[in-house]
Motif scaffolding. Structure first.
Motif, short mmCIF file in Angstrom:
data_model
loop_
_atom_site.label_atom_id
_atom_site.label_comp_id
_atom_site.label_asym_id
_atom_site.label_seq_id
_atom_site.Cartn_x
_atom_site.Cartn_y
_atom_site.Cartn_z
N MET A 1 3.76 -9.45 2.25
CA MET A 1 4.58 -8.36 2.61
C MET A 1 5.88 -8.40 2.21
O MET A 1 6.60 -7.24 1.77
CB MET A 1 4.34 -8.25 4.27
N LYS A 2 6.44 -9.64 2.24
CA LYS A 2 7.70 -9.70 1.85
C LYS A 2 7.99 -9.56 0.10
O LYS A 2 9.01 -8.88 0.04
CB LYS A 2 8.33 -11.33 1.86
N VAL A 3 6.90 -9.78 -0.68
CA VAL A 3 7.06 -9.80 -1.89
C VAL A 3 7.00 -8.09 -2.33
O VAL A 3 7.74 -7.65 -3.06
CB VAL A 3 5.82 -10.28 -2.73
N LEU A 4 6.15 -7.28 -1.39
CA LEU A 4 6.13 -6.03 -1.63
C LEU A 4 7.36 -5.10 -0.98
O LEU A 4 7.86 -4.23 -1.63
CB LEU A 4 4.90 -5.43 -0.96
N TYR B 1 10.25 -5.55 -3.84
CA TYR B 1 10.13 -5.01 -5.16
C TYR B 1 10.56 -3.70 -5.32
O TYR B 1 10.90 -2.99 -4.37
CB TYR B 1 8.48 -4.99 -5.32
N HIS B 2 11.15 -3.32 -6.55
CA HIS B 2 11.84 -2.04 -6.86
C HIS B 2 10.96 -0.98 -7.10
O HIS B 2 11.38 0.26 -7.20
CB HIS B 2 12.87 -2.44 -7.94
N TYR B 3 9.86 -1.13 -7.36
CA TYR B 3 8.76 -0.01 -7.85
C TYR B 3 9.35 1.24 -8.96
O TYR B 3 9.57 2.11 -8.29
CB TYR B 3 8.44 0.68 -6.56
N PRO B 4 9.38 0.68 -9.96
CA PRO B 4 9.74 1.64 -10.96
C PRO B 4 8.87 2.85 -11.29
O PRO B 4 9.03 4.19 -11.53
CB PRO B 4 9.96 0.94 -12.41
N LEU C 1 2.74 1.44 -6.23
CA LEU C 1 2.23 0.81 -5.02
C LEU C 1 0.99 1.14 -4.82
O LEU C 1 0.18 0.08 -4.23
CB LEU C 1 3.02 1.48 -3.76
N GLN C 2 0.22 2.33 -4.75
CA GLN C 2 -1.05 2.56 -4.95
C GLN C 2 -1.96 1.36 -5.62
O GLN C 2 -3.04 0.97 -5.16
CB GLN C 2 -1.30 3.97 -5.01
N ASN C 3 -1.68 1.39 -6.79
CA ASN C 3 -2.27 0.68 -8.04
C ASN C 3 -2.11 -0.69 -7.56
O ASN C 3 -3.09 -1.53 -7.78
CB ASN C 3 -1.75 0.97 -9.34
N ILE C 4 -0.95 -1.29 -7.02
CA ILE C 4 -1.06 -2.59 -6.58
C ILE C 4 -2.02 -2.87 -5.33
O ILE C 4 -2.59 -3.77 -5.37
CB ILE C 4 0.50 -3.12 -6.02
N LEU D 1 -2.09 -10.09 -5.35
CA LEU D 1 -1.19 -9.24 -5.96
C LEU D 1 -0.88 -9.40 -7.50
O LEU D 1 -1.31 -10.67 -7.96
CB LEU D 1 0.23 -9.41 -5.32
N PRO D 2 -0.77 -8.50 -8.05
CA PRO D 2 -0.55 -8.70 -9.64
C PRO D 2 0.44 -9.70 -9.86
O PRO D 2 1.23 -9.76 -9.19
CB PRO D 2 -0.15 -7.27 -10.05
#
Length: 474
Positions: free
Chosen positions: A371-374, A377-380, A386-389, A407-408
């Motif tokens: 959760m900390k990683v997500l 993250y800046h989500y370009p 996010l859905q794909n992740i 996670l990827p």
């Protein structure tokens, strides 16, 4: 002194015991203890416990089970379990039968049922086998607790933090949610602006579904995907012989959307000549098919979307001012995901729920590290990324929570990747562990295409099939 484990075994009343006993069927008690000791222990639990025989007759119910199920039968022992439990799963496939067949317990399954007073309840259920002293299975046990209030609260929050399939609790999204019901009732043209992946089509669909046109068609067209000639034909239709290959007349998207809504995505990519033709339709609600002379009138609400700065394009002459203002009667600007970080937990849980249903999994959430990683993250690519992740992680995860290794890899900082390698070294066979993780990642990346996965991993197809069978993925 080491504590003695509780033993569970079938029990029957002695012949001299008269009258029905609510303990008849299943008794659980410590070695040297009595049935009443076991009854007191089980009745002290908040979880409901129901033991069921292979003939689907109730063997035992503790106090919590009686209260949760609200059974009218004072003595449900020997009753048919389907009449007592009456859950949604009883109508589909018996969860205990599945446990008996597979020998595998079921963990944290949510089921719904209607109790004896007609009230719907939602339970979180676990199952286990019951075996006698020789190891022979003589039934199963269901352990559950009532989460109806939790589910009701989640539904209340969902209603408060959503509109259609759009989710958000951030201030920016709440402002949009306040506007959408009002905008939905209008026929005015809407221009939705925002970066790719922010959910522009979802907003358009929500406006349609909440409008008076909901019974009409919702037709969409990506303007950037077509050349000018094809786009004109797609929008306005054509008559037979209008161009080479036009062997019959065909209606365009405007005609198909009449009485409903037409969603034009990537509107900023259309040519200057197409801008003129589109402006005429928006102003006069009429047009001619390509190659035709007959005027076609339509009743269509147009919702357009773009990820470009149309105001800047208008100032540079790339986009017509009159069309810009005609489209922008009602503007909606969707914020990028990096500006609505507080929405991430809601969105993550929504996608987990979706892929649990699609993949038949029971993922409860993420570990704190994942959760900390997500959250950082800046989500370009915004919500679509996010859905794909989450889809990627859900495919790889066979546990109750998504961890860093699911996670990827490009999301993980170097330290986290190092930690992953270190965790592999803790496995009994580190190389096999890494190989299996690589196979899982490749299977997710290539959608389960064995040939592509084998090529990417430089592995023979037969070898890959053997590994997949060993991993129970084939």
């Amino acid at each position: 002194m080491k504590s003695q484990p509780v033993s569970i075994r079938p029990y029957s009343r002695k012949p001299e015991e008269n009258g029905p006993s609510e303990n008849e069927g299943l008794i659980a008690f410590p070695p040297g203890g009595s049935p009443s000791d076991a009854q007191a222990i089980l009745d002290s639990l908040e979880e409901g416990i129901v033991a069921i025989g292979l003939d689907k007759k109730i063997l035992y119910m503790n106090r919590a089970a009686r209260e949760i199920l609200k059974t009218r039968d004072e003595n449900p022992i020997s009753s048919d379990c389907r009449k007592v439990v009456n859950s949604s799963e009883c109508q589909a496939r018996c969860v205990l039968a599945k446990t008996v067949e597979t020998g595998e317990p079921i963990r944290n399954m949510e089921i719904s049922l209607v109790d004896a007073f007609g009230r719907r309840r939602v339970l979180r259920l676990n199952t286990a086998l019951l075996k006698d002293s020789s190891g022979k299975v003589f039934g199963g046990v269901e352990i559950f607790h009532d989460i109806s209030q939790i589910v009701a609260l989640k539904e209340e929050l969902k209603g408060r933090y959503s509109f259609g399939r759009i989710i958000g609790r951030s201030e920016k999204m709440q402002e949009i949610f306040d506007l959408l019901p009002v905008i939905a009732q209008s026929k005015s043209t809407v221009l939705i602006e925002g970066e790719s992946g922010t959910g522009k089509e979802l907003v358009a669909h929500a406006l349609h579904e909440n409008s008076s046109r909901r019974e009409g068609p919702f037709v969409k067209l990506n303007c950037a995907a077509l050349s000018e000639g094809v786009l004109e034909s797609e929008l306005f239709g054509h008559v037979r012989g209008a161009f080479t290959g036009a062997v019959q007349s065909r209606p365009g998207r405007f005609e198909l959307a009449s009485g409903g809504t037409l969603f034009l995505d990537e509107i900023g990519e259309i040519s200057s000549s197409m801008q003129v033709k589109l402006l005429r339709v928006l102003q006069e609600e009429e047009f001619e098919r390509v190659g035709g002379t007959k005027t076609v009138k339509v009743d269509v609400r147009v919702i357009a979307a773009t990820n470009r700065d149309l105001k800047q394009a208008m100032e540079t002459g790339e986009f017509r001012k009159d069309l810009y203002y005609r489209l922008r009667v009602i503007p909606i600007t969707l914020p990028p995901l990096r500006e609505r970080q507080e929405d991430l937990p809601l969105l993550i849980q929504s996608f987990i729920d979706r892929y649990n249903a699609e993949l038949g999994k029971n993922i409860q959430g993420l570990t704190s590290e994942a959760m900390k990683v997500l959250l950082n993250y800046h989500y370009p690519g915004n919500i679509r990324e996010l859905q794909n992740i989450i889809e990627h992680a859900a495919l790889l995860c066979n546990e109750s929570r998504i961890d860093l290794r699911h996670l990827p890899g490009d999301l993980l900082p170097a330290q986290a990747q190092s930690t992953f390698l270190e965790s592999a070294m803790l496995e009994a066979n580190p190389v096999k562990y890494l190989e299996e993780e690589l196979i899982k990642m490749a299977m997710a990346e290539y959608g389960g295409n064995v040939s592509e996965v084998a090529r990417r991993l430089s592995m023979g197809r037969s070898t890959l099939w053997r590994r997949l069978k060993e991993m129970k993925l084939a």
